[in-house]
Design a protein around this motif. Structure first.
Motif, mmCIF file in Angstrom:
data_model
loop_
_atom_site.group_PDB
_atom_site.id
_atom_site.type_symbol
_atom_site.label_atom_id
_atom_site.label_comp_id
_atom_site.label_asym_id
_atom_site.label_seq_id
_atom_site.Cartn_x
_atom_site.Cartn_y
_atom_site.Cartn_z
ATOM 1 N N GLY A 188 0.822 -1.206 0.000
ATOM 2 C CA GLY A 188 0.000 0.000 0.000
ATOM 3 C C GLY A 188 0.848 1.244 0.000
ATOM 4 N N SER A 189 0.199 2.387 -0.140
ATOM 5 C CA SER A 189 0.910 3.653 -0.087
ATOM 6 C C SER A 189 1.038 4.094 1.349
ATOM 7 C CB SER A 189 0.151 4.711 -0.889
ATOM 8 O OG SER A 189 -1.137 4.886 -0.355
ATOM 9 N N GLY A 190 2.113 4.780 1.663
ATOM 10 C CA GLY A 190 2.325 5.234 3.028
ATOM 11 C C GLY A 190 3.600 6.016 3.129
ATOM 12 N N ALA A 191 4.050 6.233 4.381
ATOM 13 C CA ALA A 191 5.175 7.124 4.610
ATOM 14 C C ALA A 191 6.512 6.415 4.639
ATOM 15 C CB ALA A 191 4.972 7.867 5.935
ATOM 16 N N GLY A 192 6.522 5.079 4.539
ATOM 17 C CA GLY A 192 7.780 4.358 4.619
ATOM 18 C C GLY A 192 8.584 4.485 3.339
ATOM 19 N N SER A 193 9.828 4.028 3.389
ATOM 20 C CA SER A 193 10.671 4.059 2.204
ATOM 21 C C SER A 193 10.566 2.742 1.465
ATOM 22 C CB SER A 193 12.130 4.312 2.604
ATOM 23 O OG SER A 193 12.587 3.291 3.461
ATOM 24 N N ALA A 194 10.776 2.771 0.154
ATOM 25 C CA ALA A 194 10.697 1.561 -0.656
ATOM 26 C C ALA A 194 11.582 1.748 -1.874
ATOM 27 C CB ALA A 194 9.251 1.296 -1.074
ATOM 28 N N PRO A 195 12.027 0.636 -2.492
ATOM 29 C CA PRO A 195 12.822 0.748 -3.706
ATOM 30 C C PRO A 195 12.057 1.488 -4.799
ATOM 31 C CG PRO A 195 12.887 -1.488 -2.819
ATOM 32 C CD PRO A 195 11.844 -0.740 -2.054
ATOM 33 N N GLU A 196 12.807 2.090 -5.710
ATOM 34 C CA GLU A 196 12.187 2.839 -6.800
ATOM 35 C C GLU A 196 11.253 1.933 -7.590
ATOM 36 O OE1 GLU A 196 13.511 5.571 -10.658
ATOM 37 O OE2 GLU A 196 15.009 4.745 -9.282
ATOM 38 N N GLY A 197 10.080 2.447 -7.889
ATOM 39 C CA GLY A 197 9.104 1.682 -8.647
ATOM 40 C C GLY A 197 8.166 0.862 -7.794
ATOM 41 N N GLN A 198 8.393 0.821 -6.468
ATOM 42 C CA GLN A 198 7.512 0.081 -5.572
ATOM 43 C C GLN A 198 6.802 1.051 -4.639
ATOM 44 O OE1 GLN A 198 9.301 -3.159 -3.467
ATOM 45 N NE2 GLN A 198 10.484 -3.852 -5.227
ATOM 46 N N ASP A 199 5.593 0.671 -4.238
ATOM 47 C CA ASP A 199 4.874 1.486 -3.269
ATOM 48 C C ASP A 199 5.575 1.422 -1.921
ATOM 49 O OD1 ASP A 199 2.861 2.288 -4.983
ATOM 50 O OD2 ASP A 199 1.653 0.496 -4.584
ATOM 51 N N PRO A 200 5.659 2.544 -1.203
ATOM 52 C CA PRO A 200 6.252 2.514 0.131
ATOM 53 C C PRO A 200 5.375 1.730 1.098
ATOM 54 C CG PRO A 200 5.269 4.657 -0.313
ATOM 55 C CD PRO A 200 5.224 3.888 -1.601
ATOM 56 N N ALA A 201 5.998 1.231 2.149
ATOM 57 C CA ALA A 201 5.256 0.462 3.148
ATOM 58 C C ALA A 201 4.322 1.382 3.921
ATOM 59 C CB ALA A 201 6.237 -0.221 4.094
ATOM 60 N N ARG A 202 3.252 0.800 4.430
ATOM 61 C CA ARG A 202 2.353 1.540 5.304
ATOM 62 C C ARG A 202 2.064 0.677 6.521
ATOM 63 N NH1 ARG A 202 -3.866 0.983 3.054
ATOM 64 N NH2 ARG A 202 -3.771 -1.242 2.564
ATOM 65 N N LEU A 203 1.791 1.334 7.618
ATOM 66 C CA LEU A 203 1.447 0.643 8.848
ATOM 67 C C LEU A 203 0.022 0.122 8.758
ATOM 68 C CD1 LEU A 203 2.277 -0.016 11.812
ATOM 69 C CD2 LEU A 203 1.238 2.173 12.450
ATOM 70 N N ARG A 204 -0.165 -1.132 9.193
ATOM 71 C CA ARG A 204 -1.497 -1.724 9.306
ATOM 72 C C ARG A 204 -1.604 -2.352 10.684
ATOM 73 N NH1 ARG A 204 -5.394 -0.200 6.599
ATOM 74 N NH2 ARG A 204 -6.333 -2.206 6.070
#
Length: 292
Positions: A188-204
């Protein structure tokens, strides 16, 4: 004991310890290996027990049974062995014994020992039923769901301290317990960092409640409590029932600030409404009912 405890950056997204919203509460922060206990000294029980779980590195270690007081805290601020002696009360682990038991073998063995501190226990009915089994397996169910996200969980648990909790041998016995499981969802989308081209992590996250309130009316309940007092027996407790509910409701019940976690709640509207709550509660009978 006294080592690095709960790691708020463990999931790769912000997920810190809940904090008491009432300044007058005497909270002792106690760190253990892979978990932290926030001890409410006035109630002599943990307000919060918070653990990091690395499901990919869990160790299978013999249980042991070396319950012990934490020497860093006055014994008068802990619920110790005298409350559990000569009765049918169970020393219920708040942080499950196996949850922090991961990593190198020496670390896993130490974490296993740490979970047997009385600060990590709360009195619960010894009788076991299907709902208690479901409660004990919640972390496993969420770990399976989160297997695509590094098998990492942060789990928070504790009692709901009620004004009407009955005193027994110097400790007021809670009848309800809460649990919140949090994980990072890399899809999902969120404030975490992620590799280019991937959605950043989000807290659930998801929240649950275990209820062992006696299923008696007022007159029957008072009679049962009086009979218990006369024989130095624990106050009457009922069969376990497990619910999923909104984390915002847990915050209201416990006077705890969960920071960003309620906004990450995966729970949707459910079937059984409870008066005075912001969302419905769902009584759980099988893992398939859990909303993640």
């Amino acid at each position: 004991m006294g080592t690095a405890g709960f790691d708020q950056g463990f999931l790769g997204v912000e997920c810190g310890l809940p904090r008491a919203t009432e300044a007058e509460r005497r909270i002792r922060e106690l760190t253990y290996l892979h978990f932290t206990v926030l001890l409410d000294a006035g109630r002599k029980l943990a307000a919060v027990a918070a653990a990091n779980i690395d499901g990919a590195a869990l160790r299978d270690i013999a249980r042991g049974d070396d319950w012990h007081l934490d020497e860093r805290v006055d014994a008068a601020e802990q619920t110790g062995p005298e409350v559990y002696a000569r009765n049918d009360l169970d020393r219920g682990h708040l942080v499950r014994r196996r949850d922090p038991v991961w990593g190198p073998m020496d670390a896993a063995e130490r974490a296993n020992r740490d979970t047997f501190a009385y600060t990590n226990a709360a009195p619960q009915a010894a009788e076991f039923n299907q709902s208690k089994e479901l409660w004990n397996g919640l972390e496993d169910h969420v770990l399976e769901y989160a297997s695509a996200n590094r098998l990492r969980l942060s789990v928070f648990t504790g009692p709901v301290f009620g004004d009407d909790d009955v005193s027994y041998r110097g400790t007021r016995i809670p009848t309800r317990f809460w649990k919140v499981a949090a994980w990072a969802d890399a899809t999902g989308s969120g404030a975490g960092s992620a590799p280019e081209g991937q959605d950043p992590a989000r807290l659930r996250a998801a929240g649950f409640l275990l209820d062992q309130s006696p299923q008696l009316d007022g007159i029957e309940l008072e009679g049962a409590r009086a009979a218990a007092r006369a024989t130095d027996a624990p106050p009457p407790l009922g069969p376990f029932r497990t619910f999923q509910l909104g984390i915002s409701d847990i915050a209201g019940l416990t006077a705890l600030d969960f920071g960003p976690i309620p906004a990450a709640d995966a729970f949707a509207d459910a079937a059984t409404a409870r008066p005075g709550t912001s969302r419905a509660w769902t009584e759980l009978h099988t893992p398939g009912q859990i909303v993640l």
